[in-house]
Design a protein around this motif. Structure first.
Motif, PDB file in Angstrom:
ATOM      1  N   LYS A 117       0.835  -1.205   0.000  1.00 26.55           N
ATOM      2  CA  LYS A 117       0.000   0.000   0.000  1.00 26.55           C
ATOM      3  C   LYS A 117       0.871   1.256   0.000  1.00 26.55           C
ATOM      4  O   LYS A 117       0.522   2.272  -0.629  1.00 26.55           O
ATOM      5  CB  LYS A 117      -0.920  -0.016   1.219  1.00 26.55           C
ATOM      6  CG  LYS A 117      -1.901   1.156   1.242  1.00 26.55           C
ATOM      7  CD  LYS A 117      -2.805   1.089   2.459  1.00 26.55           C
ATOM      8  CE  LYS A 117      -3.754   2.290   2.488  1.00 26.55           C
ATOM      9  NZ  LYS A 117      -4.623   2.260   3.707  1.00 26.55           N
ATOM     10  N   LEU A 118       1.990   1.196   0.704  1.00 22.13           N
ATOM     11  CA  LEU A 118       2.908   2.333   0.742  1.00 22.13           C
ATOM     12  C   LEU A 118       3.447   2.627  -0.660  1.00 22.13           C
ATOM     13  O   LEU A 118       3.489   3.785  -1.083  1.00 22.13           O
ATOM     14  CB  LEU A 118       4.063   2.044   1.705  1.00 22.13           C
ATOM     15  CG  LEU A 118       5.147   3.128   1.798  1.00 22.13           C
ATOM     16  CD1 LEU A 118       4.570   4.421   2.333  1.00 22.13           C
ATOM     17  CD2 LEU A 118       6.313   2.658   2.672  1.00 22.13           C
ATOM     18  N   TYR A 119       3.831   1.559  -1.376  1.00 20.67           N
ATOM     19  CA  TYR A 119       4.321   1.736  -2.735  1.00 20.67           C
ATOM     20  C   TYR A 119       3.258   2.383  -3.623  1.00 20.67           C
ATOM     21  O   TYR A 119       3.546   3.268  -4.433  1.00 20.67           O
ATOM     22  CB  TYR A 119       4.735   0.387  -3.339  1.00 20.67           C
ATOM     23  CG  TYR A 119       6.175   0.021  -3.091  1.00 20.67           C
ATOM     24  CD1 TYR A 119       7.215   0.710  -3.719  1.00 20.67           C
ATOM     25  CD2 TYR A 119       6.515  -1.018  -2.225  1.00 20.67           C
ATOM     26  CE1 TYR A 119       8.549   0.384  -3.494  1.00 20.67           C
ATOM     27  CE2 TYR A 119       7.839  -1.357  -1.993  1.00 20.67           C
ATOM     28  CZ  TYR A 119       8.854  -0.650  -2.629  1.00 20.67           C
ATOM     29  OH  TYR A 119      10.166  -0.975  -2.397  1.00 20.67           O
ATOM     30  N   GLU A 120       2.045   1.946  -3.464  1.00 19.12           N
ATOM     31  CA  GLU A 120       0.953   2.481  -4.274  1.00 19.12           C
ATOM     32  C   GLU A 120       0.723   3.958  -3.980  1.00 19.12           C
ATOM     33  O   GLU A 120       0.552   4.774  -4.900  1.00 19.12           O
ATOM     34  CB  GLU A 120      -0.329   1.686  -3.987  1.00 19.12           C
ATOM     35  CG  GLU A 120      -1.525   2.132  -4.811  1.00 19.12           C
ATOM     36  CD  GLU A 120      -2.776   1.319  -4.500  1.00 19.12           C
ATOM     37  OE1 GLU A 120      -3.855   1.703  -4.984  1.00 19.12           O
ATOM     38  OE2 GLU A 120      -2.665   0.313  -3.763  1.00 19.12           O
ATOM     39  N   THR A 121       0.738   4.302  -2.700  1.00 20.01           N
ATOM     40  CA  THR A 121       0.547   5.705  -2.313  1.00 20.01           C
ATOM     41  C   THR A 121       1.688   6.578  -2.835  1.00 20.01           C
ATOM     42  O   THR A 121       1.455   7.688  -3.343  1.00 20.01           O
ATOM     43  CB  THR A 121       0.458   5.832  -0.786  1.00 20.01           C
ATOM     44  OG1 THR A 121      -0.603   5.017  -0.301  1.00 20.01           O
ATOM     45  CG2 THR A 121       0.225   7.272  -0.373  1.00 20.01           C
ATOM     46  N   VAL A 122       2.901   6.064  -2.704  1.00 18.48           N
ATOM     47  CA  VAL A 122       4.066   6.811  -3.176  1.00 18.48           C
ATOM     48  C   VAL A 122       3.963   7.074  -4.675  1.00 18.48           C
ATOM     49  O   VAL A 122       4.231   8.192  -5.153  1.00 18.48           O
ATOM     50  CB  VAL A 122       5.366   6.052  -2.845  1.00 18.48           C
ATOM     51  CG1 VAL A 122       6.540   6.606  -3.658  1.00 18.48           C
ATOM     52  CG2 VAL A 122       5.684   6.159  -1.366  1.00 18.48           C
ATOM     53  N   GLN A 123       3.558   6.060  -5.436  1.00 25.36           N
ATOM     54  CA  GLN A 123       3.446   6.219  -6.878  1.00 25.36           C
ATOM     55  C   GLN A 123       2.378   7.246  -7.248  1.00 25.36           C
ATOM     56  O   GLN A 123       2.581   8.093  -8.121  1.00 25.36           O
ATOM     57  CB  GLN A 123       3.120   4.873  -7.522  1.00 25.36           C
ATOM     58  CG  GLN A 123       3.155   4.890  -9.045  1.00 25.36           C
ATOM     59  CD  GLN A 123       4.530   5.257  -9.583  1.00 25.36           C
ATOM     60  OE1 GLN A 123       5.519   4.595  -9.269  1.00 25.36           O
ATOM     61  NE2 GLN A 123       4.606   6.328 -10.369  1.00 25.36           N
ATOM     62  N   GLN A 124       1.243   7.169  -6.577  1.00 28.37           N
ATOM     63  CA  GLN A 124       0.154   8.107  -6.865  1.00 28.37           C
ATOM     64  C   GLN A 124       0.563   9.547  -6.578  1.00 28.37           C
ATOM     65  O   GLN A 124       0.305  10.460  -7.385  1.00 28.37           O
ATOM     66  CB  GLN A 124      -1.079   7.742  -6.041  1.00 28.37           C
ATOM     67  CG  GLN A 124      -1.751   6.440  -6.459  1.00 28.37           C
ATOM     68  CD  GLN A 124      -2.893   6.059  -5.530  1.00 28.37           C
ATOM     69  OE1 GLN A 124      -3.094   6.672  -4.471  1.00 28.37           O
ATOM     70  NE2 GLN A 124      -3.652   5.033  -5.914  1.00 28.37           N
ATOM     71  N   LYS A 125       1.209   9.763  -5.436  1.00 29.47           N
ATOM     72  CA  LYS A 125       1.585  11.126  -5.072  1.00 29.47           C
ATOM     73  C   LYS A 125       2.745  11.653  -5.919  1.00 29.47           C
ATOM     74  O   LYS A 125       2.804  12.853  -6.223  1.00 29.47           O
ATOM     75  CB  LYS A 125       1.912  11.195  -3.579  1.00 29.47           C
ATOM     76  CG  LYS A 125       0.689  10.962  -2.701  1.00 29.47           C
ATOM     77  CD  LYS A 125       0.962  11.246  -1.240  1.00 29.47           C
ATOM     78  CE  LYS A 125      -0.325  11.124  -0.408  1.00 29.47           C
ATOM     79  NZ  LYS A 125      -0.114  11.453   1.017  1.00 29.47           N
ATOM     80  N   THR A 126       3.633  10.753  -6.301  1.00 29.66           N
ATOM     81  CA  THR A 126       4.725  11.170  -7.198  1.00 29.66           C
ATOM     82  C   THR A 126       4.157  11.614  -8.545  1.00 29.66           C
ATOM     83  O   THR A 126       4.567  12.645  -9.089  1.00 29.66           O
ATOM     84  CB  THR A 126       5.721  10.018  -7.399  1.00 29.66           C
ATOM     85  OG1 THR A 126       6.294   9.643  -6.144  1.00 29.66           O
ATOM     86  CG2 THR A 126       6.844  10.441  -8.343  1.00 29.66           C
ATOM     87  N   LYS A 132      10.902   7.823   1.537  1.00 34.33           N
ATOM     88  CA  LYS A 132      11.280   9.195   1.201  1.00 34.33           C
ATOM     89  C   LYS A 132      11.381   9.316  -0.310  1.00 34.33           C
ATOM     90  O   LYS A 132      12.123   8.567  -0.955  1.00 34.33           O
ATOM     91  CB  LYS A 132      12.611   9.575   1.842  1.00 34.33           C
ATOM     92  CG  LYS A 132      12.991  11.032   1.609  1.00 34.33           C
ATOM     93  CD  LYS A 132      14.270  11.407   2.348  1.00 34.33           C
ATOM     94  CE  LYS A 132      14.602  12.873   2.134  1.00 34.33           C
ATOM     95  NZ  LYS A 132      15.852  13.268   2.833  1.00 34.33           N
ATOM     96  N   VAL A 133      10.610  10.222  -0.867  1.00 30.93           N
ATOM     97  CA  VAL A 133      10.551  10.400  -2.312  1.00 30.93           C
ATOM     98  C   VAL A 133      11.361  11.640  -2.709  1.00 30.93           C
ATOM     99  O   VAL A 133      11.226  12.701  -2.092  1.00 30.93           O
ATOM    100  CB  VAL A 133       9.089  10.559  -2.785  1.00 30.93           C
ATOM    101  CG1 VAL A 133       9.044  10.693  -4.306  1.00 30.93           C
ATOM    102  CG2 VAL A 133       8.257   9.371  -2.322  1.00 30.93           C
ATOM    103  N   ASN A 134      12.211  11.485  -3.720  1.00 29.81           N
ATOM    104  CA  ASN A 134      13.077  12.581  -4.165  1.00 29.81           C
ATOM    105  C   ASN A 134      12.841  12.873  -5.645  1.00 29.81           C
ATOM    106  O   ASN A 134      12.995  11.989  -6.490  1.00 29.81           O
ATOM    107  CB  ASN A 134      14.553  12.218  -3.962  1.00 29.81           C
ATOM    108  CG  ASN A 134      14.878  11.899  -2.525  1.00 29.81           C
ATOM    109  OD1 ASN A 134      14.883  12.778  -1.687  1.00 29.81           O
ATOM    110  ND2 ASN A 134      15.151  10.636  -2.239  1.00 29.81           N
ATOM    111  N   LEU A 135      12.450  14.083  -5.931  1.00 26.96           N
ATOM    112  CA  LEU A 135      12.357  14.586  -7.295  1.00 26.96           C
ATOM    113  C   LEU A 135      13.251  15.815  -7.396  1.00 26.96           C
ATOM    114  O   LEU A 135      13.592  16.434  -6.370  1.00 26.96           O
ATOM    115  CB  LEU A 135      10.930  14.974  -7.675  1.00 26.96           C
ATOM    116  CG  LEU A 135       9.844  13.905  -7.647  1.00 26.96           C
ATOM    117  CD1 LEU A 135       9.208  13.809  -6.273  1.00 26.96           C
ATOM    118  CD2 LEU A 135       8.779  14.207  -8.698  1.00 26.96           C
TER     119      LEU A 135
END
Length: 238
Positions: free
Chosen positions: A71-80, A124-127
């Motif tokens: 679920k964390l992966y899914e949320t991260v992808q959606q928000k990214t 932690k997501v980095n763009l």
């Protein structure tokens, strides 16, 4: 015979003495001229210029937590995807946006588990945005607060996460600034020559200093101050 030889010897000696005197006078005159040529003054010339950065490197980070890893992966992808879409809506292109793989931390895998930690996994997501559109970047950064309404909390601009502004077109200002620094140095040298009752001669040596680029101040890091100090040595004439 001995008397007859004395006169030529005296004449020869006289000529030698005269020659030595002439050579000595010529040498002393040359030394005086060389000494006069050694009269110099060394001055420094300064040139400064303010320019606007032409490249911005803008890091965009946010963190997500959950106890369910898929679920964390899914949320991260959606928000990214939402952040990228937001950046494109503002006017940035795909080539200006870079997405790094999220950094996942399993807090239970560290051995000691803090009982106050509610979520096991943290991502932690980095763009980053690498762009020459400085004004667009500054305006977009102010609009990022709107993403909070969608549950995306962008990390603040901390020291190790702040936007970097660069000026990469130094060659366009180099010639003019070198000329200004040289003119400034000459003005200083002419003032010294005038004060010392001398005339300014030709340049003996010249050294172009290094260009330095720094932020004008902490509030406007996108405004850069370029600085160069040149060192010149001039001859002084009477």
């Amino acid at each position: 015979m001995e008397k007859n030889n004395i006169l030529p010897a005296l004449l020869l000696g006289g000529f030698l003495c005269a020659g030595l005197v002439y050579v000595g006078h010529t040498a002393s005159t040359a030394l005086l001229q060389m000494k006069a040529m050694e009269r110099t003054v060394t001055v420094k010339g300064l040139a400064e210029k303010e320019v606007k950065a032409n490249v911005a490197i803008w890091p965009i980070n946010f963190t997500e937590v959950d106890n369910n890893l898929p679920k964390l992966y899914e949320t991260v992808q959606q928000k990214t995807d939402r952040v990228v879409a937001f950046l494109k809506e503002q006017g940035f292109s795909d080539s200006e946006i870079t997405i790094s793989l999220p950094s996942i931390e399993d807090r239970q895998a560290q051995g000691y588990v803090d009982p106050n930690v509610r979520y096991r996994y943290s991502a932690k997501v980095n763009l980053s945005v690498y762009t020459p559109q400085i004004d667009l970047m500054l305006n977009t950064r102010k609009q990022m607060i709107s993403l909070v309404k969608e549950g995306i909390a962008i990390a603040s601009q901390e020291y190790d996460n702040r936007t970097e502004f660069l000026f990469t077109d130094l060659n366009s200002v180099k010639p003019v600034m070198v000329q200004e620094a040289t003119q400034n140095a000459r003005e200083v040298a002419e003032k010294f020559a005038k004060d010392s009752d001398s005339r300014l001669g030709k340049i003996k040596t010249a050294s172009q200093g290094q260009f330095t680029i720094s932020d004008r101040d902490n509030s406007t890091p996108y405004i850069k101050q370029i600085r160069i100090v040149s060192t010149l040595t001039y001859y002084l004439n009477d």
